[in-house]
Scaffold this active site. Structure first.
Site, PDB file in Angstrom:
ATOM      1  CB  SER A 188      14.381  24.184  30.718  1.00  9.54           C
ATOM      2  OG  SER A 188      13.826  22.994  31.238  1.00  9.54           O
ATOM      3  CG  HIS A 216      14.595  28.509  30.478  1.00  7.24           C
ATOM      4  ND1 HIS A 216      15.889  28.495  30.956  1.00  7.24           N
ATOM      5  CD2 HIS A 216      13.893  27.653  31.267  1.00  7.24           C
ATOM      6  CE1 HIS A 216      15.973  27.651  31.972  1.00  7.24           C
ATOM      7  NE2 HIS A 216      14.785  27.135  32.180  1.00  7.24           N
ATOM      8  CE  LYS A 247      15.130  29.047  34.659  1.00 13.10           C
ATOM      9  NZ  LYS A 247      14.560  28.899  36.000  1.00 13.10           N
TER      10      LYS A 247
END
Length: 399
Positions: A188, A216, A247
């Site tokens: 990340s 991610h 996310k």
């Protein structure tokens, strides 16, 4: 008693501020989107948002919001319970089934966050006779989860397959019963992608399981947005996938473990964050189902995100910024000095671009950066304005 502790805490806070490591929170008065309105902690007014994990721009998508409204009417606000008592609704089981199918795993278990998901895996699956081999740059939740277990711990240098093999041999020589390799799918702070095909090859060679935190990546990495296992063609070779609903999958909260059926079954019986935490709010589960519907036809969003990412990375490189290589939507602009990174973020906010300077302990000492995160919600003009703001902020900083 607290008076003496108060002085120590204040001294520590003063040291953090003096070192330029203070992390103030900016308050926004609008929904999460490509633009937000800052109401406190910076220049007030509408600014371009380049620091959210809203990769596909779904956080304020009208169909997701409508699904959430409908779910509130149908399922209520919250469960006021844990799953095994009276906290499981049909919507939770439906989401688990949909995630399993989407990620190519046998079963899925929901958590209140991916931090909890990672915190609940290792202690459940591994004992003192086992070994976990972890990438040095893994997320804090993985590190903390490993600490909760009694397994032997080995760490290998980031994406270094030779070092990983050395640690696997050490674990075997130490008589490990089970060996679990764990890695972020995308790291990340750097935007680097783990070489999962090579990791799976080593796992096969040394009799190890593979776990990936793909927070991610799921939603936009890989041809169908199924994450780094799909990108590397190893969906059937990864034993455990953890991730977040917070996310690309709508940006709310909640996490999951998608894995072999026996692993998920044991987590339901023994995983402490699952057994002792309130159930994921049904409104989030229902909205996440709508997000999965949208992902089936989200190629245009994934293409737009790739185009925005490529434009930003190309223009920043042309302007002479030190940007870590790669093609992920996480685009770290390396600054080095923590105070300088913080000051540049302030200057960018004054120019209408909301970004954050990252410094120790989030990143190593001397590697402060501004982590820019692109979104499909950004327009080409938004991206160009952001680059122009970086150029102007650097000029003022160096003046």
């Amino acid at each position: 008693m607290f008076d003496s502790v108060r002085d120590d805490l204040r001294a520590t806070l003063d040291e953090i501020r003096a070192a330029g490591l203070d992390k103030p929170e900016r308050v926004i008065g609008t929904p999460q989107s490509a633009t937000v309105n800052v109401t406190a902690g910076g220049r007030p007014g509408e600014v371009l948002n380049f620091c959210a994990n809203n990769y596909l721009g779904l956080a304020d998508h009208p169909e997701v919001i409508a699904a959430a409204h409908e779910a509130l009417d149908r399922w209520g606000y919250g469960m006021a319970s844990v799953r095994f008592i009276c906290g499981t609704q049909e919507v939770h089981k439906e989401l688990e089934a949909r995630l399993s199918a989407f990620l190519g795993q046998e079963d899925t278990i929901l958590y209140s966050s991916c931090f909890d998901a990672n915190g609940g895996v290792f202690e459940t699956l591994l004992g003192p006779e086992d070994a976990v081999i972890s990438d040095a740059l893994n997320h804090a939740s993985i590190i903390d989860g490993i600490r909760l277990s009694k397994a032997r711990r080995f760490r290998y240098a980031n994406r270094d397959m030779a070092d990983l093999e050395r640690r696997l041999k050490e674990a075997a020589e130490g008589g490990a019963r089970r060996k679990l390799i764990v890695t972020d799918g995308v790291f990340s702070m750097d935007g680097y992608v783990a070489p999962l095909d090579e990791i799976c090859d080593l796992a096969d060679r040394h009799g190890a399981m593979v776990m990936v935190d793909d927070s991610h990546a799921v939603g936009f990495v890989g041809p169908g947005g199924r994450g780094t296992p799909e990108l590397h063609g190893v969906m059937d070779r990864v034993d455990i996938v953890t991730g977040t609903l917070g996310k690309a999958l709508g940006g709310a909260s909640g996490g999951y473990v998608a894995a072999r059926a026996e692993i998920v079954a044991l987590l339901r019986q023994r995983s402490r964050p699952y057994l002792f935490s309130n159930t994921l709010a049904p409104v989030i589960a229902a909205a996440s189902l709508k997000v999965l519907d949208l992902l089936e036809s989200a190629d245009d969003l994934r293409v737009r995100l790739r185009e925005n990412t490529g434009l930003f990375r190309r223009r920043m490189t042309e302007e002479g910024f030190d940007i870590l290589p790669g093609d992920h939507a996480i685009a770290p602009v390396m600054i080095g000095d923590a105070a300088r990174a913080g000051r540049m973020a302030e200057l960018l906010l004054e120019r209408g671009v909301y970004v954050i300077g990252f410094s120790y302990p989030v990143v190593p000492q001397g590697q402060a950066r501004i982590r820019v995160q692109l979104s499909a919600a950004h327009s080409t003009d938004d991206v160009n304005r952001a680059v122009d703001a970086f150029v102007a902020a650097r000029a003022e900083l160096d003046a």
